[in-house]
Design a protein around this motif. Structure first.
Motif, PDB file in Angstrom:
ATOM      1  N   ARG A   1      10.798  36.759  47.280  1.00 20.17           N
ATOM      2  CA  ARG A   1      11.791  37.112  46.005  1.00 20.17           C
ATOM      3  C   ARG A   1      10.694  38.003  45.227  1.00 20.17           C
ATOM      4  N   PRO A   2      11.543  39.068  44.362  1.00 20.98           N
ATOM      5  CA  PRO A   2      10.319  39.303  43.761  1.00 20.98           C
ATOM      6  C   PRO A   2      10.074  38.964  42.355  1.00 20.98           C
ATOM      7  N   ALA A   3       9.198  39.297  41.728  1.00 19.62           N
ATOM      8  CA  ALA A   3       8.658  38.272  40.969  1.00 19.62           C
ATOM      9  C   ALA A   3       9.163  37.937  39.648  1.00 19.62           C
ATOM     10  N   ALA A   4      10.278  39.068  39.308  1.00 18.68           N
ATOM     11  CA  ALA A   4      11.345  39.315  38.468  1.00 18.68           C
ATOM     12  C   ALA A   4      12.768  38.954  38.951  1.00 18.68           C
ATOM     13  N   GLU A   5      13.497  37.932  39.434  1.00 15.02           N
ATOM     14  CA  GLU A   5      15.188  38.080  39.301  1.00 15.02           C
ATOM     15  C   GLU A   5      15.883  38.580  38.468  1.00 15.02           C
TER      16      GLU A   5
END
Length: 141
Positions: free
Chosen positions: A102-106
């Motif tokens: 997953r990206p660092a910030a969803e």
């Protein structure tokens, strides 16, 4: 907000050892493994980009893990998922799919309300990621 799609999405992120164990399970079932990635995880976005070709002849999870490492390196801030395709006649479909990065910030989703003919209301979800342009760079700060 944490995107919950596919198997294991309500659990903490899987370690590489746990991912390899799941890939091993898929291979023991005779399923082909493939990798896909995207920066727009909308539930109706079924067109994730495929990383390489499906690994129909793979027998060892190390091959899938090597491809996963290469995909992570090339796409560090995207969602990556592993799909397991069952080629058995009568099934011929994805039997298992789970997110492995997953990206660092969803960024999550917003509810869009639209008034149409006759004052009918239609609701849909839209990913905040689509507001970030250009495609493929939506998570860059």
């Amino acid at each position: 907000m944490r995107i919950t799609q596919g198997c294991f999405s309500y659990l903490p992120d899987l370690t590489d050892a746990q991912i390899a164990a799941q890939v091993d399970y898929c291979l023991r079932q005779g399923w082909a493994v493939s990798l896909e990635y995207t920066d727009d995880p909308h539930p109706r976005n079924t067109y994730w980009a495929m990383w390489g070709l499906p690994m129909f002849d793979l027998r060892d999870p190390a091959g899938a893990m090597a491809e996963l490492g290469a995909c992570r390196e090339a796409n560090p801030e995207t969602y990556i998922r592993i799909n397991a395709f069952d080629p058995t006649r009568g099934w011929e479909t994805v039997r298992m799919s789970f997110i492995v990065q997953r990206p660092a910030a969803e960024p999550g989703f917003r509810l869009v309300r639209q008034e149409t003919k006759g004052r009918s209301l239609h609701y849909t979800m839209e990913s905040y990621a689509v507001d970030r342009s250009p495609e493929g760079a939506r998570y860059n700060r």
